[in-house]
Write an enzyme that holds these catalytic residues in place. Structure first.
Site, PDB file in Angstrom:
ATOM      1  N   LYS A  56       0.891  -1.163   0.000  1.00  0.00           N
ATOM      2  CA  LYS A  56       0.000   0.000   0.000  1.00  0.00           C
ATOM      3  C   LYS A  56       0.929   1.214   0.000  1.00  0.00           C
ATOM      4  O   LYS A  56       1.424   1.640   1.032  1.00  0.00           O
ATOM      5  CB  LYS A  56      -0.883  -0.017   1.253  1.00  0.00           C
ATOM      6  CG  LYS A  56      -2.226   0.673   1.074  1.00  0.00           C
ATOM      7  CD  LYS A  56      -2.132   2.146   0.746  1.00  0.00           C
ATOM      8  CE  LYS A  56      -1.842   2.976   1.970  1.00  0.00           C
ATOM      9  NZ  LYS A  56      -1.590   4.400   1.619  1.00  0.00           N
ATOM     10  N   GLU A  62       9.555   1.381  10.934  1.00  0.00           N
ATOM     11  CA  GLU A  62      10.575   2.413  10.734  1.00  0.00           C
ATOM     12  C   GLU A  62       9.842   3.751  10.776  1.00  0.00           C
ATOM     13  O   GLU A  62       9.065   4.064   9.862  1.00  0.00           O
ATOM     14  CB  GLU A  62      11.295   2.206   9.403  1.00  0.00           C
ATOM     15  CG  GLU A  62      12.087   0.901   9.414  1.00  0.00           C
ATOM     16  CD  GLU A  62      12.884   0.622   8.142  1.00  0.00           C
ATOM     17  OE1 GLU A  62      13.618  -0.382   8.132  1.00  0.00           O
ATOM     18  OE2 GLU A  62      12.783   1.398   7.179  1.00  0.00           O
ATOM     19  N   CYS A  64      13.695  10.999   6.955  1.00  0.00           N
ATOM     20  CA  CYS A  64      13.558  10.662   8.379  1.00  0.00           C
ATOM     21  C   CYS A  64      14.889  10.794   9.110  1.00  0.00           C
ATOM     22  O   CYS A  64      14.920  11.001  10.314  1.00  0.00           O
ATOM     23  CB  CYS A  64      13.033   9.248   8.518  1.00  0.00           C
ATOM     24  SG  CYS A  64      14.111   8.030   7.748  1.00  0.00           S
ATOM     25  N   GLU A  86       9.103  16.518  15.350  1.00  0.00           N
ATOM     26  CA  GLU A  86       9.535  16.335  13.958  1.00  0.00           C
ATOM     27  C   GLU A  86       8.717  17.255  13.045  1.00  0.00           C
ATOM     28  O   GLU A  86       7.485  17.214  13.050  1.00  0.00           O
ATOM     29  CB  GLU A  86       9.326  14.874  13.536  1.00  0.00           C
ATOM     30  CG  GLU A  86       9.853  14.585  12.143  1.00  0.00           C
ATOM     31  CD  GLU A  86       9.503  13.172  11.658  1.00  0.00           C
ATOM     32  OE1 GLU A  86       8.335  12.772  11.755  1.00  0.00           O
ATOM     33  OE2 GLU A  86      10.414  12.481  11.183  1.00  0.00           O
TER      34      GLU A  86
HETATM   35  P1  NAD Z   1       2.280   8.404   7.416  1.00  0.00           P
HETATM   36  O1  NAD Z   1       2.421   7.649   8.686  1.00  0.00           O
HETATM   37  O2  NAD Z   1       1.274   9.484   7.352  1.00  0.00           O
HETATM   38  O3  NAD Z   1       1.906   7.416   6.217  1.00  0.00           O
HETATM   39  C1  NAD Z   1       2.705   6.310   5.900  1.00  0.00           C
HETATM   40  C2  NAD Z   1       1.836   5.260   5.230  1.00  0.00           C
HETATM   41  O4  NAD Z   1       0.900   4.769   6.184  1.00  0.00           O
HETATM   42  C3  NAD Z   1       1.029   5.790   4.045  1.00  0.00           C
HETATM   43  O5  NAD Z   1       1.002   4.803   3.041  1.00  0.00           O
HETATM   44  C4  NAD Z   1      -0.348   5.973   4.654  1.00  0.00           C
HETATM   45  O6  NAD Z   1      -1.411   5.917   3.732  1.00  0.00           O
HETATM   46  C5  NAD Z   1      -0.400   4.804   5.618  1.00  0.00           C
HETATM   47  N1  NAD Z   1      -1.368   4.945   6.698  1.00  0.00           N
HETATM   48  C6  NAD Z   1      -1.752   6.082   7.317  1.00  0.00           C
HETATM   49  N2  NAD Z   1      -2.665   5.799   8.288  1.00  0.00           N
HETATM   50  C7  NAD Z   1      -2.840   4.447   8.272  1.00  0.00           C
HETATM   51  C8  NAD Z   1      -3.664   3.551   9.005  1.00  0.00           C
HETATM   52  N3  NAD Z   1      -4.474   3.974   9.972  1.00  0.00           N
HETATM   53  N4  NAD Z   1      -3.600   2.234   8.719  1.00  0.00           N
HETATM   54  C9  NAD Z   1      -2.782   1.785   7.744  1.00  0.00           C
HETATM   55  N5  NAD Z   1      -1.996   2.590   6.994  1.00  0.00           N
HETATM   56  C10 NAD Z   1      -2.015   3.910   7.259  1.00  0.00           C
HETATM   57  O7  NAD Z   1       3.733   8.920   7.047  1.00  0.00           O
HETATM   58  P2  NAD Z   1       4.144   9.854   5.823  1.00  0.00           P
HETATM   59  O8  NAD Z   1       3.610  11.217   6.112  1.00  0.00           O
HETATM   60  O9  NAD Z   1       3.803   9.179   4.560  1.00  0.00           O
HETATM   61  O10 NAD Z   1       5.754   9.872   5.946  1.00  0.00           O
HETATM   62  C11 NAD Z   1       6.466  10.762   6.759  1.00  0.00           C
HETATM   63  C12 NAD Z   1       6.840  10.098   8.069  1.00  0.00           C
HETATM   64  O11 NAD Z   1       7.519   8.889   7.814  1.00  0.00           O
HETATM   65  C13 NAD Z   1       7.782  10.920   8.911  1.00  0.00           C
HETATM   66  O12 NAD Z   1       7.391  10.830  10.262  1.00  0.00           O
HETATM   67  C14 NAD Z   1       9.119  10.242   8.724  1.00  0.00           C
HETATM   68  O13 NAD Z   1      10.042  10.423   9.766  1.00  0.00           O
HETATM   69  C15 NAD Z   1       8.700   8.824   8.608  1.00  0.00           C
HETATM   70  N6  NAD Z   1       9.711   8.041   7.890  1.00  0.00           N
HETATM   71  C16 NAD Z   1      10.488   7.173   8.599  1.00  0.00           C
HETATM   72  C17 NAD Z   1      11.483   6.449   7.943  1.00  0.00           C
HETATM   73  C18 NAD Z   1      12.397   5.499   8.672  1.00  0.00           C
HETATM   74  O14 NAD Z   1      13.114   4.747   8.011  1.00  0.00           O
HETATM   75  N7  NAD Z   1      12.433   5.494   9.986  1.00  0.00           N
HETATM   76  C19 NAD Z   1      11.653   6.609   6.572  1.00  0.00           C
HETATM   77  C20 NAD Z   1      10.834   7.518   5.895  1.00  0.00           C
HETATM   78  C21 NAD Z   1       9.853   8.227   6.562  1.00  0.00           C
HETATM   79  O1  6OD Z   2      18.379   3.980   3.196  1.00  0.00           O
HETATM   80  C1  6OD Z   2      17.466   3.272   3.647  1.00  0.00           C
HETATM   81  O2  6OD Z   2      17.451   2.037   3.526  1.00  0.00           O
HETATM   82  C2  6OD Z   2      16.364   3.912   4.371  1.00  0.00           C
HETATM   83  N1  6OD Z   2      15.450   3.079   4.911  1.00  0.00           N
HETATM   84  C3  6OD Z   2      16.307   5.261   4.439  1.00  0.00           C
HETATM   85  C4  6OD Z   2      15.279   5.976   5.113  1.00  0.00           C
HETATM   86  C5  6OD Z   2      15.136   7.292   4.880  1.00  0.00           C
HETATM   87  C6  6OD Z   2      14.111   8.035   5.511  1.00  0.00           C
HETATM   88  O3  6OD Z   2      13.529   8.977   5.006  1.00  0.00           O
END
Ligand code: NAD
Ligand code: 6OD
Length: 501
Positions: A193, A269, A303, A405
């Site tokens: 998804k 993550e 992130c 964040e």
């Molecule tokens: P988000 O949590 O809003 O959405 C992520 C995914 O989850 C999307 O596909 C969304 O449709 C889905 N989703 C949302 N609510 C849901 C629910 N109730 N049930 C199932 N699925 C659901 O995150 P975003 O805004 O897309 O991304 C930004 C965030 O992601 C930031 O907080 C960032 O730090 C984090 N992030 C973390 C990493 C990591 O590796 N730790 C990497 C990239 C982004």
């Molecule tokens: O490099 C990767 O494998 C990874 N998971 C990066 C995450 C980036 C976050 O925005």
């Protein structure tokens, strides 16, 4: 905006520009009859429509994945499976320009960035795990038995089953394949998804899977939102065996509640509020170049980005001056322009969030070093989600802009005097994802890196990735580790065979 669409209108849609689901090897509009607009973050114009999946589409995708596990995919030898994943990587590279176009349309990010990071990593995420699974040993032990004949124990890794992959919008192909690569290499079938903001590259990957002959149902994509949509239906589906999620911590909490039913395994993550730590003995050129990237790359939507920058007092003024010059030198513009260094935020909604933090910081008493608002853009980009690269100083550690964040091209820079002080400040957060430490003192590098409570500490670099290493966050930045052999903990079941001799 969500609208109802008459089924007949879907017939002429291209499967990639307009995002159809990919279920059991077929592109389909599904039966929900619902679509929503895919909006360009750079211009505000409509790129196409995205079909929204509900229970029926999720159920069909999960059933297709289950059937694939019981079909030819389930019987494929490890070497053949690996060969197929190499072919997926090769086909992504062959269609590099198509992926580049799809990713930059969806995100507005500079093509130069996607060309060097997003798309190559999309291919590498299949190659690395195809290699890795061929070379992972399992343990074996001889056990003494009273009859003196003994027993042989050995471990066997089996696929976990149907894996739900929920991915975000900031690095869409990179982060989605970071999960799909190891999942398929371990023999699972997936239902992805993708983020509702960035549906195109996940869809395009369906074409790649068909071209290289990945069996039907191994890779499925259902588009939609989270709550009351594809995301929620997927994570609550009883026939999903594991859920791997990248996104916000609060979404991760909701998904964990769903996963609790049926005791499904999760890999999470999540968010970060990472610290860059710049010591006076750093190589200033390197530290500036690295901090520019860790704050402003991908318009700050990484992130691992460092929204908190701590600089040792003797170099604070010089560092700030140079970081400010770097921020003001960013070129905001069209993805395809070679000189563009920064794209827009992903959406108007996200821009509202980032701008609200700019206002919160000012209300909290921040000094605006540069930025803090909306840039003037040419008329054709005026409808995009643009924000100024921004630097604040002068906030207390308790300020919301320092604690929460923001996920935009912004940092708060503050001075420190001692190693102990900066370690305490860096760790004073509910998150624990990453840090970037800048010092030329090797002993200090080791000493400080070990004391920061994060999954990933970089010294004199940032986002330098060796995909064989563990990746993940501590505290509220995540659960579990992926990368290298570490992801096998999630993507496979380790069983022990005990043979009495
Ligand atoms: P988000 O949590 O809003 O959405 C992520 C995914 O989850 C999307 O596909 C969304 O449709 C889905 N989703 C949302 N609510 C849901 C629910 N109730 N049930 C199932 N699925 C659901 O995150 P975003 O805004 O897309 O991304 C930004 C965030 O992601 C930031 O907080 C960032 O730090 C984090 N992030 C973390 C990493 C990591 O590796 N730790 C990497 C990239 C982004
Ligand atoms: O490099 C990767 O494998 C990874 N998971 C990066 C995450 C980036 C976050 O925005």
């Amino acid at each position: 905006m969500e609208t109802a669409l008459k089924p007949a209108a879907t017939a002429s849609l291209s499967p990639t520009r307009d995002a159809l689901h990919f279920i059991n090897g077929e592109f389909t509009a599904g039966t929900s009859g619902r679509v929503f607009d895919n909006i360009s973050p750079a211009t505000g114009e409509r790129i196409g429509v995205v079909h929204e999946g509900k229970e029926a589409e999720i159920d069909a995708a999960v059933r297709a994945a289950r059937a694939a596990l019981e079909g030819p995919w389930g019987y494929l030898g490890l070497a053949e499976r690996s060969e197929m994943l190499y072919a997926v990587a090769d086909e992504i590279n062959r269609r590099f320009d198509d992926f580049l176009e799809a990713e930059t349309l969806d995100t507005g990010k500079p093509a130069s960035l996607a060309r060097h990071v997003d798309i190559p990593r999309g291919a590498a995420n299949f190659k690395v795990f195809a290699d890795l699974v061929k070379n992972v040993p399992t343990e074996s032990f001889m056990l003494d038995t009273p009859d003196g004949k003994g027993a042989l124990n050995y471990g066997v890794r089996k696929p976990k089953g149907v894996i739900a992959v929920i991915s975000p919008w900031n690095l869409p192909l990179l982060l989605m394949t970071w999960k799909v690569g190891p999942a398929l290499a371990s023999g699972n079938a997936v239902v992805v998804k993708p983020s509702e903001e960035t549906p195109l590259t996940a869809t395009l990957l369906g074409e790649v899977m068909n071209t290289v002959g990945v069996p039907k149902g191994v890779y499925n994509v259902v588009h939609g939102f989270g709550p009351d949509s594809a995301g929620a239906y997927l994570t609550t589906h009883p026939d999903v065996d594991g859920i791997t999620f990248t996104g916000e911590t609060r979404t991760g909490e909701i998904i964990m509640k769903s996963a609790a039913v049926g005791l499904r395994h999760v890999s999470m993550e999540c968010g970060g509020k990472n610290a860059a730590i710049v010591f006076a003995d750093c190589d200033m050129d390197k530290a500036i170049e690295g901090t520019m990237r860790s704050v402003f790359a991908n318009c700050g939507q990484v992130c691992l980005g460092t929204e908190r920058v701590y600089v040792e007092r003797p170099i604070f003024e010089e560092f700030l001056k140079r970081l400010k010059a770097g921020a003001e030198g960013q070129i905001l513009g069209r993805s395809a322009d070679a000189c563009t260094t920064m794209g827009p935020l992903i959406s108007q909604e996200h821009r509202e969030k980032v701008l609200s933090y700019y206002e919160i910081a000012k209300a909290e008493g921040a000094t605006v070093v540069t930025g803090g608002g909306i840039p003037d853009m040419p008329a054709d980009l005026a409808g995009g989600a643009w924000v100024q690269p921004t630097i604040f100083t002068g906030l207390p550690e308790t300020a919301r802009a320092v604690k929460e964040e923001i996920f935009g091209p912004v940092c708060h820079v503050s001075p420190f005097d001692t190693e102990a002080e900066v370690i305490a400040k860096a760790n004073d957060t509910k998150y624990g994802l990453a840090t970037a430490i800048w010092t030329e003192d090797l002993s200090r590098a080791h000493r400080v890196a070990r004391q920061i409570d994060v999954g990933l500490a970089w010294v004199n670099s940032w986002f330098l990735r060796d995909l064989r290493t563990a990746f993940g966050g501590s505290k509220q930045s995540g659960i579990g580790r992926e990368g290298g052999v570490h992801g096998l903990e999630f993507y496979s079941e380790l069983s022990n065979v005990c043979i009495k001799l």
